[in-house]
Design a protein around this motif. Sequence first.
Motif, PDB file in Angstrom:
ATOM      1  N   TYR A   1      40.044  47.139 -13.246  1.00 26.93           N
ATOM      2  CA  TYR A   1      40.580  45.900 -13.815  1.00 26.93           C
ATOM      3  C   TYR A   1      40.828  46.051 -15.317  1.00 26.93           C
ATOM      4  CZ  TYR A   1      38.872  44.346  -9.311  1.00 26.93           C
ATOM      5  OH  TYR A   1      38.657  44.234  -7.957  1.00 26.93           O
ATOM      6  N   GLU A   2      39.931  46.738 -15.993  1.00 25.45           N
ATOM      7  CA  GLU A   2      40.091  46.976 -17.428  1.00 25.45           C
ATOM      8  C   GLU A   2      41.407  47.684 -17.736  1.00 25.45           C
ATOM      9  OE1 GLU A   2      37.907  49.658 -20.930  1.00 25.45           O
ATOM     10  OE2 GLU A   2      37.060  49.562 -18.909  1.00 25.45           O
ATOM     11  N   TYR A   3      41.761  48.668 -16.927  1.00 26.89           N
ATOM     12  CA  TYR A   3      42.949  49.476 -17.225  1.00 26.89           C
ATOM     13  C   TYR A   3      44.253  48.790 -16.821  1.00 26.89           C
ATOM     14  CZ  TYR A   3      40.980  53.801 -19.107  1.00 26.89           C
ATOM     15  OH  TYR A   3      40.394  54.733 -19.928  1.00 26.89           O
ATOM     16  N   LEU A   4      44.187  47.728 -16.024  1.00 28.32           N
ATOM     17  CA  LEU A   4      45.420  46.996 -15.716  1.00 28.32           C
ATOM     18  C   LEU A   4      46.032  46.436 -16.990  1.00 28.32           C
ATOM     19  CD1 LEU A   4      44.456  45.052 -12.459  1.00 28.32           C
ATOM     20  CD2 LEU A   4      45.800  47.163 -12.650  1.00 28.32           C
ATOM     21  N   ILE A   5      45.270  45.627 -17.705  1.00 27.06           N
ATOM     22  CA  ILE A   5      45.815  44.984 -18.902  1.00 27.06           C
ATOM     23  C   ILE A   5      45.998  45.997 -20.027  1.00 27.06           C
ATOM     24  CG2 ILE A   5      43.570  44.262 -19.825  1.00 27.06           C
ATOM     25  CD1 ILE A   5      46.934  42.302 -19.874  1.00 27.06           C
ATOM     26  N   LYS A   6      45.158  47.006 -20.090  1.00 24.67           N
ATOM     27  CA  LYS A   6      45.287  47.984 -21.169  1.00 24.67           C
ATOM     28  C   LYS A   6      46.506  48.881 -20.982  1.00 24.67           C
ATOM     29  CE  LYS A   6      40.544  48.034 -22.899  1.00 24.67           C
ATOM     30  NZ  LYS A   6      39.323  48.832 -23.151  1.00 24.67           N
ATOM     31  N   GLN A   7      46.893  49.159 -19.735  1.00 28.61           N
ATOM     32  CA  GLN A   7      48.144  49.896 -19.521  1.00 28.61           C
ATOM     33  C   GLN A   7      49.339  49.088 -20.017  1.00 28.61           C
ATOM     34  OE1 GLN A   7      48.706  52.424 -15.840  1.00 28.61           O
ATOM     35  NE2 GLN A   7      46.890  51.277 -15.202  1.00 28.61           N
ATOM     36  N   TYR A   8      49.270  47.788 -19.812  1.00 28.49           N
ATOM     37  CA  TYR A   8      50.345  46.908 -20.271  1.00 28.49           C
ATOM     38  C   TYR A   8      50.471  46.958 -21.794  1.00 28.49           C
ATOM     39  CZ  TYR A   8      52.738  42.442 -21.217  1.00 28.49           C
ATOM     40  OH  TYR A   8      53.587  41.467 -21.665  1.00 28.49           O
ATOM     41  N   PHE A   9      49.354  46.921 -22.482  1.00 27.15           N
ATOM     42  CA  PHE A   9      49.399  46.953 -23.942  1.00 27.15           C
ATOM     43  C   PHE A   9      49.689  48.349 -24.486  1.00 27.15           C
ATOM     44  CE2 PHE A   9      46.466  43.089 -23.745  1.00 27.15           C
ATOM     45  CZ  PHE A   9      47.514  42.212 -24.006  1.00 27.15           C
ATOM     46  N   GLN A  10      49.209  49.390 -23.798  1.00 25.30           N
ATOM     47  CA  GLN A  10      49.400  50.755 -24.302  1.00 25.30           C
ATOM     48  C   GLN A  10      50.876  51.081 -24.497  1.00 25.30           C
ATOM     49  OE1 GLN A  10      48.614  54.084 -21.632  1.00 25.30           O
ATOM     50  NE2 GLN A  10      47.759  55.280 -23.322  1.00 25.30           N
TER      51      GLN A  10
ATOM     52  N   SER B   1      53.231  49.061 -25.147  1.00 24.10           N
ATOM     53  CA  SER B   1      53.864  47.984 -25.919  1.00 24.10           C
ATOM     54  C   SER B   1      54.539  46.951 -25.026  1.00 24.10           C
ATOM     55  CB  SER B   1      54.862  48.584 -26.918  1.00 24.10           C
ATOM     56  OG  SER B   1      54.217  49.507 -27.775  1.00 24.10           O
ATOM     57  N   LYS B   2      53.855  46.576 -23.953  1.00 21.96           N
ATOM     58  CA  LYS B   2      54.293  45.523 -23.032  1.00 21.96           C
ATOM     59  C   LYS B   2      55.592  45.882 -22.290  1.00 21.96           C
ATOM     60  CE  LYS B   2      52.208  41.908 -25.919  1.00 21.96           C
ATOM     61  NZ  LYS B   2      52.413  40.612 -26.600  1.00 21.96           N
ATOM     62  N   GLN B   3      55.836  47.177 -22.129  1.00 21.38           N
ATOM     63  CA  GLN B   3      57.055  47.621 -21.446  1.00 21.38           C
ATOM     64  C   GLN B   3      56.866  47.791 -19.942  1.00 21.38           C
ATOM     65  OE1 GLN B   3      57.983  51.196 -23.585  1.00 21.38           O
ATOM     66  NE2 GLN B   3      58.278  50.105 -25.517  1.00 21.38           N
ATOM     67  N   GLU B   4      55.633  47.596 -19.455  1.00 19.50           N
ATOM     68  CA  GLU B   4      55.365  47.742 -18.020  1.00 19.50           C
ATOM     69  C   GLU B   4      54.724  46.454 -17.490  1.00 19.50           C
ATOM     70  OE1 GLU B   4      54.291  52.082 -16.875  1.00 19.50           O
ATOM     71  OE2 GLU B   4      53.121  51.582 -18.646  1.00 19.50           O
TER      72      GLU B   4
END
Length: 675
Positions: free
Chosen positions: A342-351, A353-356
């Motif tokens: 769950y932690e990496y769901l939102i962090k992938q989004y931010f990593q 720059s909100k492109q995914e």
Amino acid sequence: MSFRLPSNVPNFDNAQRRFEDNVWNKFTGKEDGLPMYKDKPAGYGAKRTARRWCGRKRRVGLVALVVLGVLYWIGWRAGGKGEGAESGRGEWNIIPGGLTGKKGKVDWEKRRESVRDAFLLSWKGYEEHGWGYDEYHPIARTGRYMAQPNGMGWIIVDALDTLMLMNLTKELNHARDWVSTTLNYDKNQDVNTFETTIRMLGGLLSAHYLQDALPGMKPVNPTDEDLFLEKATDLADKLMGAFESPSGIPWASVVLSTGEGQASHADGGASSTAEAATLQLEMKYLAFLTGEAHYWEKAEKVMQVLDNNGAKDGLVPIFVYADKGTFRGNEIRLGSRGDSYYEYLIKQYFQTSKQEPVYLDMWNEALAGVKKHLLTYSKNSYFTVLAERPSGLEGAISPKMDHLVCFMPGTIALAVTGGMTLAEARKQPGWTKQNEEDMILARELTKTCMGMYRSTATGLAPEIAHFELADPPKMYHTEVLHSRSEMETDEGAEWKKDFVIKPADAHNLQRPETVESLFYLWRITEDEIYREWGWEMFDAFVKHTMVENGGGFTSVNDVRVVPPPTRDNMESFWLAETLKYFYLLFSPSDLLPLDKIVLNTEAHPFPRFDARKKRFRTGWGRLPRDAKGNIVRQKAEEKTEDKKEEGGGKDGGMKEVVGEKVGEQMTMGDSVPGT
């Protein structure tokens, strides 16, 4: 300058040493196993071996001066009865050279230096008595390799970026020399894919990033500037074999010398869901640095396979088969085996720059599922409890929280503001009532996690806490309640009865999750209560886990008694995470600004980046769901065939986008895209 040793430091002569068994030892009988402390199952390690160590003469000279100097600067009282120590609230009663007076303004800079000194004490003990070892036992002052020859660099590599952040250049140069001359991954040893990725690969990549981002961190020799990236690439190439499973879900472990992936030695051969889905930040950043697409592709394929199972309300079972790609069982929890998915769901989004936005979609679904199925309240004081469903979402709720769950409040706060302060975020056009409610939830969960510390005699949290619930349980999705306790610290406080600590769960492994959330909540809300709670926690660690003779700090076996019996082990994440988060909590907010970086699950910072510069974008789309969130299989099969035709028969290519767009890029408060 004179020094004195506080009288409240426990006597460690003849202290019991207990070891936590690991999967490797249990299932293979070998002695070189990789300890899996980060994501250990709750019931793990119930069987322990006890030893007694002989008394040792106290060392003198340089090491003693380091210890006493640290104690002096940290400023802990010699068993005094000051207001701060007794109540856990208010200012500290400090000996000369300390940090504040009773009425004085808190000097957070000096408190930060106290954390730095605690790190130095830990590092010097390891440097003198355990250098190069992967495990370090600070009481016995010995160590052990996990792989031959010369180990994995477990503790050294995990601490590289902490050395940089604390500006410990002498110690950093020693560590860099070891990495340059000794570290290699040609080991005929199978290692845990997840642990090696988050600690070793993550440590090398963050060190590569910070040596350019922080002043004075570049190596003197220009030829060493790519040292960490070269080592990271070498390691990642060896880890790639773990992803060569029939489904794309990585095998639980991999033999470094051959790249051969191996199924788990436990759990019916299934991999941990959290472990399989907590490799993405590291592999994506490496792909961005090198331009090599296969790191990105392998990591993203995992997310596609997991999502295609069609988890109910965004909540995934904690085991998945690498050969079949399907879940094993239906147990749901955000503790061990589930947490960092769950932690990496939102962090992938931010990593990126909100492109995914697919990952924001998945995060929003998961958080909604947590609110619907897992959030409940303690019986008397209404502490918010993030519970478990061991028999699936239709089964009974279990009022149990691993300390590992305490990553969640900080992650919720990060998801709400994207790393901006709350004051800044509220000015944004996308701010909603839901954002306000989520921030309240983050605060309430943080309070519960702090309660784990304040409810014990030592002020240290147990590995697991259980809670008294009402019958039937009060649930978040039917009524939103707020804790009605101020967590008073007197011994017989009624609120403490809501926390149940069982003997098998009473140990403390120096875990970072609560101070991690304190750090996020402080940065985002700017409410100093989170710094004050952090200082209280740090004080407890110093009082009850610091060992004599310059060894450093140890994990302990029972937080309910003073002094607690010791385990004689220093976790690598004590240096990589726990002390780093304390240091950042007491630092100015422009050190690693949250809207510019992401921290992996081992607290290794990576920069946010524009993936489009390397033509990397999400290579998969979510299968269509009905109104209840169930995958519509017939339509899914048709869309899969369409995607294959669009991609020339190659499913999931990364350099050219294959698959549907699952939603527009969203800002705070946007709803989950319709299905």
